[in-house]
Enzyme design. Structure first.
Site, short mmCIF file in Angstrom:
data_model
loop_
_atom_site.label_atom_id
_atom_site.label_comp_id
_atom_site.label_asym_id
_atom_site.label_seq_id
_atom_site.Cartn_x
_atom_site.Cartn_y
_atom_site.Cartn_z
N ASP A 177 53.43 53.52 16.64
CA ASP A 177 53.84 54.90 16.37
C ASP A 177 54.55 54.95 15.02
O ASP A 177 53.93 55.16 13.98
CB ASP A 177 54.72 55.38 17.53
CG ASP A 177 55.11 56.82 17.39
OD1 ASP A 177 54.55 57.52 16.54
OD2 ASP A 177 56.00 57.29 18.14
N THR A 178 55.86 54.68 15.01
CA THR A 178 56.57 54.66 13.72
C THR A 178 56.48 53.30 13.06
O THR A 178 56.90 53.13 11.92
CB THR A 178 58.06 54.99 13.94
OG1 THR A 178 58.64 53.96 14.75
CG2 THR A 178 58.25 56.33 14.62
N HIS A 229 49.27 54.60 28.30
CA HIS A 229 50.47 53.77 28.10
C HIS A 229 50.93 53.11 29.40
O HIS A 229 51.35 51.96 29.41
CB HIS A 229 51.58 54.65 27.52
CG HIS A 229 52.82 53.90 27.24
ND1 HIS A 229 52.87 52.84 26.36
CD2 HIS A 229 54.08 54.03 27.74
CE1 HIS A 229 54.09 52.37 26.32
NE2 HIS A 229 54.84 53.06 27.15
N GLU A 246 50.60 81.66 18.38
CA GLU A 246 49.89 81.63 19.67
C GLU A 246 48.40 81.35 19.41
O GLU A 246 47.87 81.69 18.36
CB GLU A 246 50.03 82.98 20.39
CG GLU A 246 51.43 83.18 20.96
CD GLU A 246 51.60 84.55 21.61
OE1 GLU A 246 50.62 85.32 21.66
OE2 GLU A 246 52.73 84.84 22.07
N GLY A 297 58.14 50.67 13.95
CA GLY A 297 59.39 49.90 14.06
C GLY A 297 59.20 48.61 14.84
O GLY A 297 59.57 47.51 14.38
N LYS A 333 62.16 41.56 22.81
CA LYS A 333 62.80 42.63 22.01
C LYS A 333 63.94 43.22 22.82
O LYS A 333 63.73 43.70 23.93
CB LYS A 333 61.71 43.68 21.74
CG LYS A 333 62.17 44.94 21.07
CD LYS A 333 60.97 45.82 20.71
CE LYS A 333 60.52 46.73 21.83
NZ LYS A 333 59.47 47.69 21.47
N ARG A 356 66.28 46.15 23.15
CA ARG A 356 66.40 47.52 22.62
C ARG A 356 67.80 48.08 22.82
O ARG A 356 68.44 47.76 23.83
CB ARG A 356 65.43 48.43 23.38
CG ARG A 356 64.31 48.92 22.49
CD ARG A 356 63.51 49.99 23.17
NE ARG A 356 62.19 50.11 22.55
CZ ARG A 356 61.96 50.75 21.41
NH1 ARG A 356 62.94 51.33 20.77
NH2 ARG A 356 60.74 50.81 20.91
C1 R5P Z 1 56.23 50.47 23.68
O1 R5P Z 1 56.38 50.43 24.89
C2 R5P Z 1 54.87 50.65 23.07
O2 R5P Z 1 53.93 49.78 23.63
C3 R5P Z 1 54.94 50.44 21.57
O3 R5P Z 1 55.37 49.13 21.29
C4 R5P Z 1 55.90 51.40 20.91
O4 R5P Z 1 55.82 52.66 21.50
C5 R5P Z 1 55.59 51.53 19.45
O5 R5P Z 1 56.45 52.46 18.87
P1 R5P Z 1 56.98 52.26 17.38
O6 R5P Z 1 55.78 51.93 16.54
O7 R5P Z 1 57.60 53.59 17.03
O8 R5P Z 1 58.00 51.16 17.40
#
Ligand code: R5P
Length: 342
Positions: free
Chosen positions: A243-244, A147, A52, A246, A211, A213
């Protein structure tokens, strides 16, 4: 002469690095406007053994225009993103009940921003965060490259200011990257409007990547297609975040398959989570990636910034300082957002 006593800058632990970057710039802007310089208002944030968090404001902020800094991505001192979100809530709450006149929450990255709509039985956590901030008494939210701009609509009473990393990133690109063979692209259709903005500012052609998905598996992309010619061209990929990695890695690979030469990537929010750094290291070593240009809205250690050859960090702290000063003075900030919206 006016003085700076009406404004206070407070920071959670996670925001301290960015707050210390902002402070000298803010003081310059305050001085230019005949206001006194300020120090960070003293606070104490502790985490108990059971995780906490408690925050105590150690100086009076009664009647003040308070700016609270938190960088939820700064986990370098052992907190998780969620700990940082909780620390922010405790500080906003403490500021409210300490009778601040106005509470401005400065979050270079808005937490949970990708959970902005519900698919199936998911919660809309971007809205949950908005409601919590309002409930706690925040008057203004200041963030960078949200975002989805529709998140502003989750606030009823709070003023929502979305800043843009575009100006700072484009300045660096114009200075450091040859535009001769460059085309602009987004790694997916969702980012095309942003890429269009870069292409038009740099007077370059735009290509797009489609892309497909998988919504069955997490973080899984089925297929990608390039629409436009990238053979023997350099490509500037742009996205709000990585982010990751990918999405970015897949985009880079398909662009390379189609004959692209140097590949650059510009982003406001370089999170580099999970396998991202390893993925980008590999792409860099294999000459698939030339440079990632990202802002310091996301915390990375000095050591990482210095030792990562493929990463160039672009500063946005002065931009935040200017916005804070303008808001404090009740001056319009639209000139600071101009030409950057999409
Ligand atoms: C998607 O809508 C975002 O603009 C990024 O392309 C996405 O979130 C990036 O995530 P990651 O790097 O994990 O693929």
């Amino acid at each position: 002469m006016l003085n700076g006593n009406g404004i206070c800058l407070l920071s959670c632990k996670g925001g301290l690095h960015f707050a210390n970057l902002i402070l000298p710039y803010l003081n310059n802007y305050l001085k230019k406007n005949n206001l006194e310089e300020i120090d960070l208002t003293k606070t104490e944030e502790i985490q108990f053994k059971n995780t906490e968090i408690k925050t105590n404001i150690l100086e009076s902020i009664r009647g003040k225009d308070v700016y609270i800094l938190q960088d939820v991505t700064n986990t370098s001192f052992g907190y998780s993103v969620n700990d940082n979100v909780m620390a922010l809530k405790t500080l906003v709450n403490a500021a409210r009940i300490s009778d601040a006149k106005r509470i401005n929450v400065v979050i270079p990255t808005y937490p949970y921003s990708r959970q902005d709509k519900s698919v199936g039985r998911e919660g809309i956590t971007a809205k949950l965060f908005a409601k919590e901030m309002e409930y706690l008494g925040a008057d203004t939210i200041i963030t960078l490259d949200i975002h989805n701009l529709a998140i502003a609509g989750f606030f009823n009473n709070c003023v929502f200011e979305n800043l843009y990393g575009f100006k700072n990133l484009i300045k660096h690109i114009k200075k450091n990257i040859s535009l001769e063979k460059l085309v602009v692209s987004a790694p997916d259709i969702g980012g095309l409007k942003r890429a269009e903005k870069y292409a038009s500012e740099l007077k370059l052609n735009l290509v797009s990547i489609y892309k497909e998905r998988s919504y069955v598996k997490l973080d899984c992309i089925n297929k990608m297609f390039v629409i436009g010619d990238v053979k023997d061209k350099d490509v500037l990929l742009v996205d709000d975040m990585v982010d990751t990695g990918g999405t970015l890695c897949n985009a880079i690979k398909i662009l390379k398959e189609k004959g692209a030469k140097q590949i650059y990537f510009a982003t406001s929010l370089p999170f580099f989570n999970g396998p991202c750094v390893d993925r980008l290291n590999d792409l860099y070593k294999n000459n698939y990636l030339t440079k990632v240009i990202g802002t310091n809205a996301v915390y990375h250690s000095e050591e990482f910034v210095k030792n990562t050859d493929w990463f160039k960090q672009v500063d946005v702290s002065e931009y935040f300082a200017k916005v804070i000063c303008y808001i404090h003075l009740g001056k319009s900030i639209s000139s600071l957002l101009q030409e950057t919206g999409w």
